[in-house]
Design an enzyme around this catalytic site. Sequence first.
Site, PDB file in Angstrom:
ATOM      1  N   PHE A  83      18.711  25.118  -0.300  1.00 57.36           N
ATOM      2  CA  PHE A  83      18.161  24.411  -1.450  1.00 57.36           C
ATOM      3  C   PHE A  83      16.672  24.699  -1.551  1.00 57.36           C
ATOM      4  O   PHE A  83      15.955  24.655  -0.548  1.00 57.36           O
ATOM      5  CB  PHE A  83      18.374  22.896  -1.316  1.00 57.36           C
ATOM      6  CG  PHE A  83      19.811  22.499  -1.303  1.00 57.36           C
ATOM      7  CD1 PHE A  83      20.491  22.292  -2.485  1.00 57.36           C
ATOM      8  CD2 PHE A  83      20.497  22.350  -0.110  1.00 57.36           C
ATOM      9  CE1 PHE A  83      21.833  21.933  -2.480  1.00 57.36           C
ATOM     10  CE2 PHE A  83      21.826  21.988  -0.091  1.00 57.36           C
ATOM     11  CZ  PHE A  83      22.498  21.777  -1.279  1.00 57.36           C
ATOM     12  N   ILE A 127      22.352  23.513   6.761  1.00 57.08           N
ATOM     13  CA  ILE A 127      21.624  23.310   5.512  1.00 57.08           C
ATOM     14  C   ILE A 127      20.245  23.940   5.694  1.00 57.08           C
ATOM     15  O   ILE A 127      19.609  23.768   6.732  1.00 57.08           O
ATOM     16  CB  ILE A 127      21.440  21.808   5.196  1.00 57.08           C
ATOM     17  CG1 ILE A 127      22.771  21.048   5.228  1.00 57.08           C
ATOM     18  CG2 ILE A 127      20.701  21.622   3.872  1.00 57.08           C
ATOM     19  CD1 ILE A 127      23.745  21.403   4.161  1.00 57.08           C
ATOM     20  N   GLU A 128      19.787  24.653   4.683  1.00 56.59           N
ATOM     21  CA  GLU A 128      18.423  25.198   4.679  1.00 56.59           C
ATOM     22  C   GLU A 128      17.682  24.604   3.497  1.00 56.59           C
ATOM     23  O   GLU A 128      18.228  24.500   2.400  1.00 56.59           O
ATOM     24  CB  GLU A 128      18.441  26.723   4.529  1.00 56.59           C
ATOM     25  CG  GLU A 128      17.052  27.323   4.371  1.00 56.59           C
ATOM     26  CD  GLU A 128      17.055  28.793   3.982  1.00 56.59           C
ATOM     27  OE1 GLU A 128      15.961  29.368   3.892  1.00 56.59           O
ATOM     28  OE2 GLU A 128      18.141  29.360   3.751  1.00 56.59           O
ATOM     29  N   ILE A 129      16.446  24.220   3.724  1.00 52.55           N
ATOM     30  CA  ILE A 129      15.531  23.836   2.653  1.00 52.55           C
ATOM     31  C   ILE A 129      14.393  24.841   2.724  1.00 52.55           C
ATOM     32  O   ILE A 129      13.861  25.123   3.803  1.00 52.55           O
ATOM     33  CB  ILE A 129      14.978  22.403   2.843  1.00 52.55           C
ATOM     34  CG1 ILE A 129      16.097  21.382   3.055  1.00 52.55           C
ATOM     35  CG2 ILE A 129      14.079  22.041   1.665  1.00 52.55           C
ATOM     36  CD1 ILE A 129      16.982  21.146   1.869  1.00 52.55           C
TER      37      ILE A 129
END
Length: 182
Positions: A83, A127-129
Amino acid sequence: MNPLHLTSLNHVSMVCRSLENSIDFYTNVLGFIPIRRPGSFNFNGAWLFNYGIGIHLLQLEESALDIPKKTTKINPKDNHISFQCESMWAVEKRLEEMGMEYIRQRVEEGGIFVDQLFFHDPDGFMIEICNCDNLPVVPLSGSETIRPCRRVGSLQKIQTQGLTSITSTQHEPNSPSVITTC
């Protein structure tokens, strides 16, 4: 080239051990909103939506053993969804406040830096930000650069077969053309 005439990514489906824990994570950590799911489904699940994409959560059936065991090691090279964010500092601060385990990485390409934070959902999905839109998207063939919408100054709306898409082309002297689509 678009042989299947695709328009966008619609959703990502994920099997989860605890539907309630996953709904809590995707709504309270990532800001997704529960939306109506067709009542004709004969299995437990939930649909969430935000940022132009859906997350479809599917409750693991008691007899199923095919969901991977939750991993404790955060590995940025593992399968993940990413994201884009407005402030890496704010995201990192919030993850710390929530007591979330994460790792930070920085990628550099031609003097452009991309910061990344990686962490797991309750089932161990990565999850990657990131602030990945710092990097231009340059196709391996051709000279056009593709950029995300938020980096474009002037946008044109094009009405095509009842669907609205936004495109923009920027030209600077002595530079390759830049095409932005969203």
